[in-house]
Design a protein around this motif. Structure first.
Motif, PDB file in Angstrom:
ATOM      1  N   LYS A  84      54.350  24.443  24.440  1.00 28.98           N
ATOM      2  CA  LYS A  84      54.191  23.876  25.778  1.00 28.98           C
ATOM      3  C   LYS A  84      54.102  24.968  26.827  1.00 28.98           C
ATOM      4  N   ALA A  85      54.967  25.999  26.689  1.00 27.97           N
ATOM      5  CA  ALA A  85      54.918  27.115  27.635  1.00 27.97           C
ATOM      6  C   ALA A  85      53.569  27.818  27.579  1.00 27.97           C
ATOM      7  N   ALA A  86      53.074  28.018  26.349  1.00 23.17           N
ATOM      8  CA  ALA A  86      51.758  28.652  26.202  1.00 23.17           C
ATOM      9  C   ALA A  86      50.670  27.782  26.815  1.00 23.17           C
ATOM     10  N   GLU A  87      50.769  26.455  26.593  1.00 17.78           N
ATOM     11  CA  GLU A  87      49.782  25.532  27.165  1.00 17.78           C
ATOM     12  C   GLU A  87      49.850  25.544  28.687  1.00 17.78           C
ATOM     13  N   ASP A  88      51.107  25.514  29.228  1.00 15.58           N
ATOM     14  CA  ASP A  88      51.266  25.575  30.687  1.00 15.58           C
ATOM     15  C   ASP A  88      50.713  26.884  31.247  1.00 15.58           C
ATOM     16  N   ALA A  89      51.030  27.975  30.544  1.00 21.60           N
ATOM     17  CA  ALA A  89      50.521  29.277  31.003  1.00 21.60           C
ATOM     18  C   ALA A  89      48.994  29.288  30.984  1.00 21.60           C
ATOM     19  N   ARG A  90      48.422  28.716  29.909  1.00 18.42           N
ATOM     20  CA  ARG A  90      46.958  28.662  29.832  1.00 18.42           C
ATOM     21  C   ARG A  90      46.376  27.814  30.955  1.00 18.42           C
ATOM     22  N   LYS A  91      47.030  26.654  31.205  1.00 17.40           N
ATOM     23  CA  LYS A  91      46.550  25.794  32.295  1.00 17.40           C
ATOM     24  C   LYS A  91      46.673  26.500  33.638  1.00 17.40           C
ATOM     25  N   GLN A  92      47.823  27.201  33.833  1.00 18.23           N
ATOM     26  CA  GLN A  92      48.001  27.925  35.093  1.00 18.23           C
ATOM     27  C   GLN A  92      46.945  29.010  35.250  1.00 18.23           C
ATOM     28  N   VAL A  93      46.680  29.706  34.137  1.00 16.14           N
ATOM     29  CA  VAL A  93      45.649  30.753  34.189  1.00 16.14           C
ATOM     30  C   VAL A  93      44.299  30.128  34.514  1.00 16.14           C
ATOM     31  N   GLU A  94      43.997  28.996  33.823  1.00 15.20           N
ATOM     32  CA  GLU A  94      42.726  28.333  34.103  1.00 15.20           C
ATOM     33  C   GLU A  94      42.674  27.839  35.542  1.00 15.20           C
ATOM     34  N   ALA A  95      43.824  27.257  36.011  1.00 14.87           N
ATOM     35  CA  ALA A  95      43.853  26.778  37.400  1.00 14.87           C
ATOM     36  C   ALA A  95      43.697  27.935  38.378  1.00 14.87           C
ATOM     37  N   SER A  96      44.413  29.047  38.097  1.00  9.09           N
ATOM     38  CA  SER A  96      44.298  30.209  38.981  1.00  9.09           C
ATOM     39  C   SER A  96      42.890  30.782  38.955  1.00  9.09           C
ATOM     40  N   GLU A  97      42.297  30.797  37.739  1.00  6.81           N
ATOM     41  CA  GLU A  97      40.926  31.264  37.644  1.00  6.81           C
ATOM     42  C   GLU A  97      39.988  30.322  38.402  1.00  6.81           C
ATOM     43  N   GLY A  98      40.263  29.001  38.256  1.00  8.39           N
ATOM     44  CA  GLY A  98      39.442  28.035  38.997  1.00  8.39           C
ATOM     45  C   GLY A  98      39.596  28.205  40.496  1.00  8.39           C
ATOM     46  N   ARG A  99      40.883  28.357  40.951  1.00  8.87           N
ATOM     47  CA  ARG A  99      41.123  28.586  42.380  1.00  8.87           C
ATOM     48  C   ARG A  99      40.463  29.880  42.838  1.00  8.87           C
ATOM     49  N   LYS A 100      40.544  30.901  41.962  1.00  9.69           N
ATOM     50  CA  LYS A 100      39.923  32.181  42.305  1.00  9.69           C
ATOM     51  C   LYS A 100      38.424  32.023  42.470  1.00  9.69           C
ATOM     52  N   ARG A 101      37.801  31.303  41.493  1.00 12.95           N
ATOM     53  CA  ARG A 101      36.364  31.079  41.592  1.00 12.95           C
ATOM     54  C   ARG A 101      36.011  30.273  42.840  1.00 12.95           C
ATOM     55  N   ILE A 102      36.837  29.241  43.123  1.00 14.86           N
ATOM     56  CA  ILE A 102      36.589  28.425  44.322  1.00 14.86           C
ATOM     57  C   ILE A 102      36.706  29.278  45.580  1.00 14.86           C
ATOM     58  N   LEU A 103      37.776  30.111  45.620  1.00 16.95           N
ATOM     59  CA  LEU A 103      37.967  30.973  46.787  1.00 16.95           C
ATOM     60  C   LEU A 103      36.834  31.989  46.923  1.00 16.95           C
ATOM     61  N   GLU A 104      36.411  32.546  45.785  1.00 18.13           N
ATOM     62  CA  GLU A 104      35.294  33.484  45.842  1.00 18.13           C
ATOM     63  C   GLU A 104      34.031  32.799  46.357  1.00 18.13           C
ATOM     64  N   THR A 105      33.788  31.565  45.848  1.00 15.85           N
ATOM     65  CA  THR A 105      32.632  30.808  46.334  1.00 15.85           C
ATOM     66  C   THR A 105      32.754  30.515  47.818  1.00 15.85           C
ATOM     67  N   GLU A 106      33.992  30.124  48.238  1.00 16.84           N
ATOM     68  CA  GLU A 106      34.212  29.832  49.654  1.00 16.84           C
ATOM     69  C   GLU A 106      33.994  31.081  50.509  1.00 16.84           C
ATOM     70  N   VAL A 107      34.463  32.236  49.988  1.00 19.29           N
ATOM     71  CA  VAL A 107      34.260  33.490  50.719  1.00 19.29           C
ATOM     72  C   VAL A 107      32.770  33.791  50.852  1.00 19.29           C
ATOM     73  N   ARG A 108      32.040  33.627  49.740  1.00 20.08           N
ATOM     74  CA  ARG A 108      30.603  33.872  49.802  1.00 20.08           C
ATOM     75  C   ARG A 108      29.924  32.931  50.795  1.00 20.08           C
ATOM     76  N   VAL A 109      30.320  31.641  50.759  1.00 18.14           N
ATOM     77  CA  VAL A 109      29.738  30.669  51.689  1.00 18.14           C
ATOM     78  C   VAL A 109      30.069  31.033  53.128  1.00 18.14           C
ATOM     79  N   LEU A 110      31.341  31.432  53.367  1.00 21.69           N
ATOM     80  CA  LEU A 110      31.748  31.800  54.725  1.00 21.69           C
ATOM     81  C   LEU A 110      30.996  33.034  55.209  1.00 21.69           C
ATOM     82  N   LYS A 111      30.838  34.010  54.317  1.00 22.24           N
ATOM     83  CA  LYS A 111      30.095  35.212  54.702  1.00 22.24           C
ATOM     84  C   LYS A 111      28.648  34.863  55.031  1.00 22.24           C
ATOM     85  N   ALA A 112      28.046  34.020  54.169  1.00 22.54           N
ATOM     86  CA  ALA A 112      26.663  33.613  54.433  1.00 22.54           C
ATOM     87  C   ALA A 112      26.571  32.832  55.736  1.00 22.54           C
ATOM     88  N   THR A 113      27.564  31.942  55.963  1.00 20.95           N
ATOM     89  CA  THR A 113      27.583  31.174  57.213  1.00 20.95           C
ATOM     90  C   THR A 113      27.757  32.090  58.411  1.00 20.95           C
TER      91      THR A 113
END
Length: 209
Positions: A84-113
Motif C-alpha cells: 500500500k505504501a508503495a502504491e501510495d508513493a507511486r500515486k503521489q509520484v504520478e500525481a506530482s508528475e501530473g501536477r508538474k506537467r500541468i504547471l509546466e503547461t500552465e507556465v507555457r500558456v502564461l508565457k505565451a499569453t
C-alpha cells in the motif's frame, strides 16, 4: 526303632521344608506383590509423565501453530502495508508528475499569453499614437476655421455696437441741447437764491445805525 526315628526325622525335615517353602512362597508372593505395586506405581508415573509430555508437546505444537499464524498474519500485514505504501508513493509520484506537467503547461500558456499581451499592447500603443497623431493633424486643419468662426461674431458685434453708437449720438446731442437751457436757468436761480440772503444781511446793519 531307628527306622521310625529316621522316618520321623524325615517327616520333620519335610515338614520344615514345607514350612520353609510356604514361607518362601509367601515371601516371594509378598515381594512379587510389592514389586507389582511398585511397577504399577512406576507405570502410573510413567503414564502420567507421558501424558504430561504429550500435553506439553501438544501445547508446543499449538503455540507453534499460533505463532506461525500470527507470524504469517503479521508478515501479510507488513507486506500489505508495504504494498500500500508503495502504491501510495507511486500515486503521489504520478500525481506530482501530473501536477508538474500541468504547471509546466500552465507556465507555457502564461508565457505565451504574456508575449501575446505584450505584442498586443505594443500594437495598441502604436494604434493610440497613430490616433493621437491623426487627431492632432485634424485639429491643426480645423483650428484656423474655428478661429475665423470665433472672430466673425466678434466683428459683427463690434459693427453693431458702432452702429448703435452712431444712432445714439444725435439723440444725445438733442437731449443735451434741450437740457442746456434748463440747466442754465437752474444755475441762475441757485445763484440768485444764494445772493438774496447776503443782501438781506448787508441791509440789516445799515438800518440799525
Amino acid at each position: 526303632m531307628a527306622a521310625s526315628k529316621v522316618k520321623d526325622t524325615v517327616e520333620e525335615l519335610q515338614a520344615q521344608i514345607r514350612k520353609l517353602a510356604e514361607r518362601f512362597d509367601k515371601e516371594r508372593e509378598k515381594q512379587i506383590s510389592q514389586l507389582e505395586k511398585q511397577l504399577e506405581k512406576v507405570r502410573d508415573r510413567l503414564n502420567q509423565e507421558m501424558k504430561r509430555q504429550r500435553e506439553y508437546f501438544a501445547k508446543l505444537e499449538k503455540l507453534q501453530a499460533e505463532y506461525r499464524e500470527r507470524a504469517t498474519a503479521t508478515v501479510k500485514k507488513q507486506i500489505e502495508r508495504a504494498r500500500k505504501a508503495a502504491e501510495d508513493a507511486r500515486k503521489q509520484v504520478e500525481a506530482s508528475e501530473g501536477r508538474k506537467r500541468i504547471l509546466e503547461t500552465e507556465v507555457r500558456v502564461l508565457k505565451a499569453t504574456a508575449k501575446q499581451a505584450h505584442s498586443l499592447s505594443r500594437v495598441i500603443g502604436q494604434y493610440e499614437k497613430d490616433l493621437e497623431k491623426r487627431a492632432k493633424e485634424i485639429e491643426r486643419k480645423v483650428a484656423p476655421k474655428k478661429a475665423a468662426a470665433r472672430k466673425a461674431p466678434a466683428k459683427k458685434k463690434a459693427a453693431a455696437t458702432k452702429k448703435a453708437a452712431t444712432r445714439k449720438a444725435p439723440a444725445k446731442k438733442k437731449a443735451a441741447a434741450k437740457k442746456a437751457p434748463a440747466k442754465k436757468a437752474a444755475t441762475k436761480k441757485k445763484a440768485a437764491a444764494k445772493r438774496a440772503p447776503a443782501k438781506k444781511k448787508a441791509a440789516a446793519p445799515s438800518s440799525g445805525s
